[in-house]
Design a protein around this motif. Structure first.
Motif, short mmCIF file in Angstrom:
data_model
loop_
_atom_site.label_atom_id
_atom_site.label_comp_id
_atom_site.label_asym_id
_atom_site.label_seq_id
_atom_site.Cartn_x
_atom_site.Cartn_y
_atom_site.Cartn_z
N ASP A 135 0.86 -1.18 0.00
CA ASP A 135 0.00 0.00 0.00
C ASP A 135 0.90 1.24 0.00
O ASP A 135 1.71 1.40 0.89
CB ASP A 135 -0.85 -0.06 1.28
N ARG A 136 0.72 2.09 -0.99
CA ARG A 136 1.67 3.19 -1.14
C ARG A 136 1.67 4.14 0.05
O ARG A 136 2.58 4.94 0.23
CB ARG A 136 1.36 3.98 -2.41
N TYR A 137 0.61 4.08 0.85
CA TYR A 137 0.55 5.00 1.98
C TYR A 137 1.27 4.46 3.20
O TYR A 137 1.41 5.16 4.19
CB TYR A 137 -0.90 5.30 2.34
N TRP A 138 1.67 3.20 3.17
CA TRP A 138 2.32 2.67 4.37
C TRP A 138 3.79 3.10 4.34
O TRP A 138 4.51 2.83 3.38
CB TRP A 138 2.18 1.15 4.45
N PRO A 139 4.25 3.80 5.39
CA PRO A 139 5.58 4.39 5.33
C PRO A 139 6.73 3.39 5.42
O PRO A 139 7.85 3.71 5.04
CB PRO A 139 5.60 5.35 6.52
N TYR A 179 -5.29 5.78 14.69
CA TYR A 179 -4.84 5.22 13.43
C TYR A 179 -4.75 3.70 13.48
O TYR A 179 -5.14 3.00 12.54
CB TYR A 179 -3.49 5.81 13.05
N LYS A 211 11.36 9.78 8.18
CA LYS A 211 10.56 10.64 7.32
C LYS A 211 10.42 10.10 5.90
O LYS A 211 9.37 10.23 5.28
CB LYS A 211 11.24 12.01 7.28
N TRP A 212 11.46 9.45 5.41
CA TRP A 212 11.45 9.07 3.99
C TRP A 212 11.62 7.58 3.80
O TRP A 212 12.27 6.91 4.59
CB TRP A 212 12.55 9.81 3.23
N MET A 226 5.62 16.80 11.06
CA MET A 226 6.75 17.51 10.46
C MET A 226 6.76 17.40 8.93
O MET A 226 7.64 17.91 8.29
CB MET A 226 8.08 16.94 10.98
N HIS A 227 5.80 16.73 8.37
CA HIS A 227 5.93 16.37 6.96
C HIS A 227 4.61 16.63 6.23
O HIS A 227 3.88 15.70 5.90
CB HIS A 227 6.30 14.89 6.87
N ASN A 248 2.14 12.70 10.43
CA ASN A 248 3.51 13.14 10.64
C ASN A 248 3.49 14.66 10.62
O ASN A 248 3.39 15.28 9.57
CB ASN A 248 4.41 12.59 9.52
N LEU A 267 -7.08 5.61 3.31
CA LEU A 267 -6.38 5.69 4.59
C LEU A 267 -4.92 5.93 4.24
O LEU A 267 -4.25 5.07 3.70
CB LEU A 267 -6.53 4.41 5.40
N GLU A 268 -4.45 7.14 4.52
CA GLU A 268 -3.09 7.49 4.12
C GLU A 268 -2.10 7.20 5.24
O GLU A 268 -2.41 6.50 6.19
CB GLU A 268 -3.05 8.95 3.67
N GLU A 269 -0.91 7.80 5.14
CA GLU A 269 0.12 7.55 6.14
C GLU A 269 -0.35 7.99 7.52
O GLU A 269 -1.19 8.87 7.63
CB GLU A 269 1.39 8.34 5.80
N PRO A 270 0.23 7.40 8.58
CA PRO A 270 -0.05 7.92 9.91
C PRO A 270 0.39 9.39 9.98
O PRO A 270 1.26 9.82 9.23
CB PRO A 270 0.78 7.05 10.84
#
Lengths: 593, 406
Positions: free
Chosen positions: A143-147, B87, A228-229, B312-313, B310, B305-308
């Motif tokens: 899933d592209r949203y999972w970091p 989340y 972050k990335w 700072m981002h 953040n 449902l996007e990233e948790p």
């Protein structure tokens, strides 16, 4: 109406059917059933077999509480055989996790004992991925949203195709090992350690700050860059800094793929706090550090006594050659330092070390944090480099000395030109070359242009050689007969006395006429500047403005600069007195300080 | 034994007082003796039942609201309004909770649908001139319901606590901050802090699950009540029915003196039909259609449902929920006028429309010629807002620069 009602009702029923059906069968149930069946075959006694026979698929999960926020890892619902030694080498998802001495597992009495017990550690603390997910798309982080996708194994759909391949493999897991294991632990993390070394060798530390490691302030702080990335972004930012940030002035370092990989692993490991530490340990570590804070790390412990030798060790150690050329080392980003002693005097080198932007206001060279004696030693070393380069005819002189910035074709696109501001002059523009007095070009060659990267070459070139290089440029790049510059009536000195009123008038004219290109701040970054080559001059460049006489600046304002976007303002109604006001305004930036 | 056989019959009769009606009297009594059915009038005008007149938009909005309440209550069993857990709860809904994904999809899409449908309903009412006397105040209540729907959707937007939610609410609430004098205080009141965080999550949760639904329910009830008290749905004027004069000297019942369009004495020919079954089957049809629509969309598309979160981002660009993107687009030109000035004027204008436009010609017909000016103005207003929303949604890229979506 009734038929429509019947159709709509049956749609409702059908969708209910689909949803209920999809709820009744899960992938993980099938995997568990397959495991139970196979384990029964492998079972050695009836008791075990009976136990397995009575087992039904159920959700399995590990709740690991020791690493920061509690982690819920449901990976074992599918990977149900992770701790079953009979399934070593089995096809996924029923493969047992390998046992290995490297991971600290021990073999005793015919049984393996894990160092990292799954019940304590869970799975995602090492592997990443999304522990709560129950189908592989979400659980593995596709899933592209999972970091944090399953590290080194899963490439998300939007990852750049170019970087997918090198981002595979378990080496990347070192970034997670380093979350708990400090470097110098007995744990071997070769890629990570190499990345850390490269961080210094490639002079990343000069611009970037990382907690406890470096103090650079020119680029972004990288202390939590791994949080972050994702891997693909880190890789891309290293090999193509402008891909994600078009205004980045980070140089494109000439890195090999394996070096990029090590750096990516090192950067991915920078996630701020160590989850294995308690807050008290963290506090102690921080308190202990404050004593040594501000000290740039020394790669080579013992420095020689002799100042020049010490300077040499420092220059090589602190990786000046990551950007500069120094003998046979060449970073390919900044000017050649091999004979710096002939080019610059001690004062200049020493001042430039401490604050590069005082002498070249738009330089990208970081201000390094060295101690005073270290600065002095390095200055001494650079001053001692007085071996003149081997020069032949004018073509060779151009190739050796000029092409690095002005380019082999003279069009101002040498290998380091991208990193120089103001950019090197495009010598193929006949309009510009013909509008200036040849004597001025010779002067620029011999004395350099203050406030820019153009050094004075008189330490290595004589008057005749400079003239010869100019002739070479003319014959090879300009390729137009030299025309005599038209006589222009320009006052030798500013006709207007610099007073507050004159400056105010100049400012008004500047705002009306000049800001489109030179910008409101007169820093050459006006809204039109991005479309203009060469870029408009930064008029706040003190060293340049101070070193340039009134006549030349007035001429540029009144008659324009041929071969650039600067128009002759005399055609647009500006008088010599207006130009004088403008000049007073421009010069007032320097006196005001 | 005989008694035992009668038992189911007894139970059935105790619940439903009447057998299925065969006569007009039966149809009438069924309607007002049943708790749910007595919300309806006994008879409704034929015009009310014309699908092409109402398009069922108000009814769809109501059914969406009911579905939202039901799915919302089910979601509440799993949700925790805490920044640390929210989340993870979303991940659990998606991963482990039975029907979790589907439930969330239904809630999400029904919410977006309700915002759109309430707006379309408002357009319908305007274009048929249905806000004219005596229905002025019901229009005002309707505008209030539209704003509350936006607010309910907006407060719900934050709850998943992902990047989408966090930054949409950050942008949305900073638009509120542009109001002069009170702006920052309103923002602080809404967020309970200077930035979106735990306090904001709790406040939005309480607003979303208690305050706003209760207020909406109340207003919806009043909205319906007034429909009946204002004489049913608007309809074109029709020629006076030729009533037979009642003989002089007859004594009238009390109802004979009640004024109002549907109160009649004597046997007056009218265009009304019994609610049972005419109105009820129409409502059932709209209901089933709404349910089918929401189910189908929920089956096909998953709620994002996007990233948790953040902090700072920020994503670039950070966008408000789609229904506020028109505002955000206007804010990009002028913070005060786009974020506060124009929206306030728009809402005031909407509220005042029935009091400004008082001519009664052309009521009850779509795009009546007599109302050309009013309709054109409203159409222009709607289209401009829709275009602004479309620009904000599809044509704005990083740093809010213009991009093409293809």
């Amino acid at each position: 109406m009734k038929i429509a009602l019947a159709i709509a009702s049956s749609i409702v029923l059908i969708i209910h059917g689909i949803v209920f059906y999809s709820q009744s069968s899960h992938g993980w149930m099938q995997h568990q059933e397959a495991y139970i069946a196979e384990a029964q075959n492998k079972a050695t006694n009836d008791a075990e077999r009976n136990e397995l026979a009575s087992r039904r698929p159920r959700l399995e999960q590990i709740i690991a509480t020791q690493f920061g926020e509690p982690r819920v890892d449901r990976c074992v619902s599918c990977h149900v055989a992770v701790d079953d030694p009979r399934f070593v080498g089995h096809a996924q998802p029923l493969r047992a996790h390998p046992y290995s001495k490297e991971l600290g597992d021990s073999y005793e009495n015919g049984r393996w004992e894990r160092r990292h017990k799954f019940t304590d550690f869970g799975c995602t603390v090492c592997h990443d991925g999304q522990g709560r997910g129950l189908d592989s798309f979400y659980a593995h982080g596709e899933d592209r949203y999972w970091p944090e996708p399953l590290i080194g194994y899963v490439a998300q759909a939007e990852w750049n195709e170019k970087y997918r391949q090198p981002l595979r493999g378990k080496d990347y897991m070192e970034a997670n090992c380093a979350q708990c294991h400090a470097s110098g632990d007995s744990v071997s993390m070769p890629h990570l350690e190499r990345g850390r070394r490269l961080f210094f060798e490639k002079n990343c530390y000069g611009c970037h700050r990382i907690d406890d490691l470096s103090e650079g302030a020119l680029g972004p702080d990288l202390s939590e860059v791994g949080k972050k990335w994702k891997l693909d972004y880190l890789w891309e930012s290293l090999v193509d800094p402008r891909a994600n940030t078009p205004v980045s002035f980070m140089p494109k370092f000439n890195l090999r793929d394996d070096e990029v990989k090590s750096l990516v692993i090192f950067l991915k490991s920078r996630r701020g706090t160590n989850p294995a530490q308690t807050s008290l340990q963290r506090y102690r570590a921080r308190a202990g550090r404050s004593a040594a804070a501000g000290q740039a790390p020394v790669l080579q412990a013992d420095l020689p006594e002799d100042p020049v030798a010490r300077g040499e060790v420092l220059v090589r150690d602190r990786a000046c050659a990551a950007c500069h050329k120094l003998g046979n080392q060449d970073g390919g980003i900044a000017p050649d330092l091999s004979f710096e002693g002939l080019m610059k005097d001690t004062q200049w080198i020493s001042d430039h070390f401490r604050d590069p932007r005082r002498l070249v206001p738009d330089s990208i060279m970081p201000s390094f944090r060295f101690s005073e004696p270290e600065f002095d030693a390095m200055t001494l070393y650079l001053t001692s480099l007085r071996t003149p380069p081997a020069l032949g005819d004018s073509a060779e002189i151009y190739r050796t000395l000029c092409a690095r910035c002005h380019g082999a074709n003279g069009d101002g696109t040498g290998p380091v030109a991208l990193y120089l501001d103001p950019a090197p002059r495009d010598l193929t523009k006949a309009g510009f070359m013909n509008s200036k007095d040849p004597a001025r070009f010779v002067r620029s060659i011999l004395d350099g242009v203050p406030g820019t990267a153009m050094p004075g070459w008189k330490g290595v070139l004589g008057q005749e050689q400079a003239q010869a290089v100019l002739d070479y440029v003319w014959s090879s790049f300009v390729r137009e007969p030299r025309r005599d510059a038209k006589k222009r009536s320009v006052p030798e000195t500013n006709p207007v006395v610099s007073t507050a009123e004159s400056i105010a008038r100049g400012k008004q004219i500047f705002v009306q006429r000049c800001t489109g290109c030179h910008g409101l701040k007169a820093d050459g970054k006006g809204p039109n500047s991005i479309d203009i080559l060469p870029r408009p001059r930064n008029l706040r460049n003190g060293p340049f403005i101070n070193a340039t006489d009134d006549r030349r600046l007035l001429e540029s304002i009144l008659y324009g600069v041929q071969g650039t976007a600067m128009p002759p303002w005399i055609d647009y109604g500006l008088t010599a007195n207006d130009a004088g006001d403008l000049l007073n305004f421009i010069r007032s930036f320097q006196t005001r300080r | 034994m005989e008694r035992l056989i009668q038992l189911p019959r007894l139970v059935w009769d105790s619940i439903f007082r009447h057998p299925l009606p065969e006569t007009d009297l039966g149809r009438a009594t069924t309607s007002f003796n049943n708790f749910f059915l007595h919300l309806h009038p006994v008879k409704v005008h034929r015009n009310t039942l014309r699908p092409a007149y109402t398009l069922g938009l108000g009814l769809i909005s109501l059914f969406l609201f009911i579905m939202l309440v039901v799915s919302g209550v089910l979601l509440m069993f799993y949700y925790v309004p805490s920044t640390a857990q929210a989340y993870d709860r979303m991940l659990d809904l998606r991963g482990t909770v039975a029907f979790g994904t589907f439930l969330r999809n239904m809630h999400r899409w029904a919410a977006h649908g309700m915002v759109a449908l309430v707006f379309f309903h408002m357009c319908r009412v305007f274009f048929t001139g249905a806000y004219k006397a005596p229905r002025e105040f019901n229009w005002v209540i309707g505008v209030g319901l539209f704003l509350l729907t936006l607010l309910a959707s907006f407060t719900g937007y934050l709850l998943p606590w992902d990047q989408l939610a966090f930054w949409a609410i950050t942008v949305g609430t900073s638009i509120a901050g542009y109001a002069p004098v009170v702006g920052q205080d309103v923002r602080f009141l809404l967020l309970g802090d200077h930035a979106v965080g735990q306090e904001a999550l709790l406040r939005f949760y309480v607003l979303h699950v208690v305050v706003l639904p209760v207020v909406i329910t109340l207003l919806v009830t009043i909205h319906f009540w007034r429909i009946r008290k204002d004489g049913g749905l608007s309809r074109p004027e029709e020629p006076e029915p030729t009533a037979t004069t009642l003989p002089v000297g007859t004594r009238y019942g009390l109802m004979g003196f009640v004024r109002g369009p549907l109160t009649k004495s004597g046997n007056v020919p009218d265009n009304a039909v019994f609610s049972w079954p005419n109105l009820l089957i129409a409502e059932l049809f709209v209901f089933v259609l709404t349910v089918a629509g929401v189910l189908a969309v929920s089956l096909l598309f998953n709620a994002p449902l996007e990233e948790p979160v953040n902090v700072m981002h920020p994503p670039n660009p950070a966008k408000a929920p789609w229904y506020f993107l028109g505002l955000q687009e206007m804010v990009s030109y002028s913070a005060f006028w786009g974020g506060v000035g124009i929206p306030t004027l728009e809402v005031l204008l909407l509220l005042l429309i029935p009091y400004l436009d008082r001519r009664t010609e052309g009521v009850g017909r779509w795009f009546a010629k007599e109302r050309l000016l009013a309709n054109s103005l409203f159409l222009l207003f709607s289209v401009i807002n829709i275009i602004l929303i479309a620009i904000g949604t599809f044509f704005r890229g990083p740093n809010w620069t213009f991009v093409t979506p293809w």
